[in-house]
Motif scaffolding. Sequence first.
Motif, mmCIF file in Angstrom:
data_model
loop_
_atom_site.group_PDB
_atom_site.id
_atom_site.type_symbol
_atom_site.label_atom_id
_atom_site.label_comp_id
_atom_site.label_asym_id
_atom_site.label_seq_id
_atom_site.Cartn_x
_atom_site.Cartn_y
_atom_site.Cartn_z
ATOM 1 N N ALA A 148 -71.597 77.680 26.755
ATOM 2 C CA ALA A 148 -70.523 77.873 27.728
ATOM 3 C C ALA A 148 -70.112 76.543 28.350
ATOM 4 C CB ALA A 148 -70.976 78.844 28.821
ATOM 5 N N ALA A 149 -71.093 75.702 28.663
ATOM 6 C CA ALA A 149 -70.797 74.380 29.223
ATOM 7 C C ALA A 149 -70.030 73.526 28.223
ATOM 8 C CB ALA A 149 -72.098 73.676 29.626
ATOM 9 N N ASN A 150 -70.382 73.650 26.952
ATOM 10 C CA ASN A 150 -69.685 72.879 25.928
ATOM 11 C C ASN A 150 -68.217 73.296 25.839
ATOM 12 O OD1 ASN A 150 -69.688 70.992 23.608
ATOM 13 N ND2 ASN A 150 -69.304 72.848 22.417
ATOM 14 N N ALA A 151 -67.963 74.608 25.970
ATOM 15 C CA ALA A 151 -66.583 75.086 25.939
ATOM 16 C C ALA A 151 -65.798 74.606 27.150
ATOM 17 C CB ALA A 151 -66.562 76.611 25.872
ATOM 18 N N ALA A 152 -66.468 74.540 28.306
ATOM 19 C CA ALA A 152 -65.775 74.179 29.545
ATOM 20 C C ALA A 152 -65.681 72.679 29.759
ATOM 21 C CB ALA A 152 -66.475 74.820 30.738
ATOM 22 N N GLY A 207 -67.446 67.044 25.877
ATOM 23 C CA GLY A 207 -68.428 65.991 25.656
ATOM 24 C C GLY A 207 -69.407 65.795 26.797
ATOM 25 N N TRP A 208 -69.068 66.267 28.004
ATOM 26 C CA TRP A 208 -69.964 66.105 29.151
ATOM 27 C C TRP A 208 -71.041 67.187 29.212
ATOM 28 C CZ3 TRP A 208 -70.005 61.959 32.274
ATOM 29 C CH2 TRP A 208 -68.877 61.121 32.265
ATOM 30 N N SER A 209 -70.919 68.203 28.370
ATOM 31 C CA SER A 209 -71.799 69.363 28.503
ATOM 32 C C SER A 209 -73.266 69.016 28.287
ATOM 33 C CB SER A 209 -71.380 70.451 27.518
ATOM 34 O OG SER A 209 -71.533 70.003 26.177
ATOM 35 N N GLY A 210 -73.550 68.144 27.312
ATOM 36 C CA GLY A 210 -74.940 67.791 27.033
ATOM 37 C C GLY A 210 -75.617 67.148 28.222
ATOM 38 N N THR A 211 -74.916 66.203 28.857
ATOM 39 C CA THR A 211 -75.463 65.524 30.032
ATOM 40 C C THR A 211 -75.669 66.501 31.184
ATOM 41 O OG1 THR A 211 -74.329 63.483 29.406
ATOM 42 C CG2 THR A 211 -75.088 63.658 31.684
ATOM 43 N N LEU A 212 -74.682 67.372 31.406
ATOM 44 C CA LEU A 212 -74.791 68.339 32.496
ATOM 45 C C LEU A 212 -75.973 69.275 32.281
ATOM 46 C CD1 LEU A 212 -73.735 69.819 35.016
ATOM 47 C CD2 LEU A 212 -72.268 71.165 33.495
#
Length: 443
Positions: free
Chosen positions: A271-275, A278-283
């Motif tokens: 879900a973070a990757n969709a939203a 590229g920042w999803s991994g760090t978050l």
Amino acid sequence: MEIQTPKTNQLRKVLGVAFGLAVVVGSTIGVGILRTPGTIATLIPNATLIMCCWVSIGLYIILAASSYAELTTMFPKAGGAYNYIKIAFGNYLGFVNGWFDFLTNAIAPAYFCIVLSEYSILMFPELASTKTTIAVSFLTFFTAINLPGIKSGSFIQKITSAIKVVLFLILIIGCFLFQPTGQIPVQQTMITGGLMLGIFKALQLIMGTYDGWMSVSFFAEEDNNPNKNIPKSYLLGALTIGLLYVLINGAILYVLPIEAIAKSPLAASDAANAAFGGWSGTLMTAVAIFSLVSILNAYMMIPSRILFGLGRDGFFIKQSTIVNQGGTPYYSLIMCYVFALVLTVSSSFEQLFGLATIMMTLVTGFAFASLIRLRHTQPDFPRPYKTFGYPFTSYLALAVTIALFIAFAVSDVVSLSIMVVIMALSYPAYKLFVKPNNNDTFD
């Protein structure tokens, strides 16, 4: 580290609502909420039913927190539920439940250190050969933080819990701001026998993500105004966790179709990757690490308070009651560190955590039964806070807990057998530690 003027039975009353809320949130919200949505979507392929399950358990936890608030304000002592069980049902059941509670909580730091080491290796693959060393380092570091006194541990707890909540809110807001492309399919499912079994299993998983909601009880003796602060800590903590869990699941269901969630071992990350792209991994790495760090710090403090209470009541060696100037049960913390260190090095936790779950359910059930029994046997005993909706809410909480215990026992016969063996061995241990004149008293 030098101990200055060690004393017994003198914990420092320096905690308040901020710490109570931080330790409830910090010791409860963890990686489980990031991992369970995928499994639950596999068990219940229907968004409405999924949300109903999360809301239902959230309401149950609020009822349970209210019952615990009554008990904890009646007996604001270190050590948690065994204090209430001892008064309601006698020394032996208090002794058994106290040690079950200790084992449940003392196992946890080792597991969290192992998982933190795994996340560290994901960030720095070159450290793969030092997995155990990293885990032991986390354990040692957080033990050292809590050795000087309660204030240092309390400060770290409040900071890490606050950061964790902020990171989860960023994840939630980002998902709801995301505009899904196209219509997300919603699968309609008939209520069948197989689905009902899936709902029961999903409720069990959701209960696991709430483990830690009763953490306030372990620090009641260190609260500077327990009559007012403890009910607020319980209820605000339960409400905060419930809202975050519902929002997290709602956010995931908003971004991803049920089919995609069911296929994902880490649906929150997808879900973070969709939203966030590229920042999803760090978050997600930050969310996971701060979730674990906050939980680890809480569970470095909790078992030592249980040992302190057990020792003071004559259920363990007297050295466990020694407190340093900063308010830390010094020797109890060292003993907990050694216990967790052995588990961390051996890294054999699967069966231990199955055992911990069934033991915790038993302790919680006895706590609810204690409230009901004390309402009958000690109706005039001072109750600074009374649980709302009694007797319905307390009987409901007890009934649900009994049902969960039966479900765990049927699904994990090995853990049930081990618990029965421990109970059989507990009576000789009880006779060894407890003096004949150690009577049950209200104090």
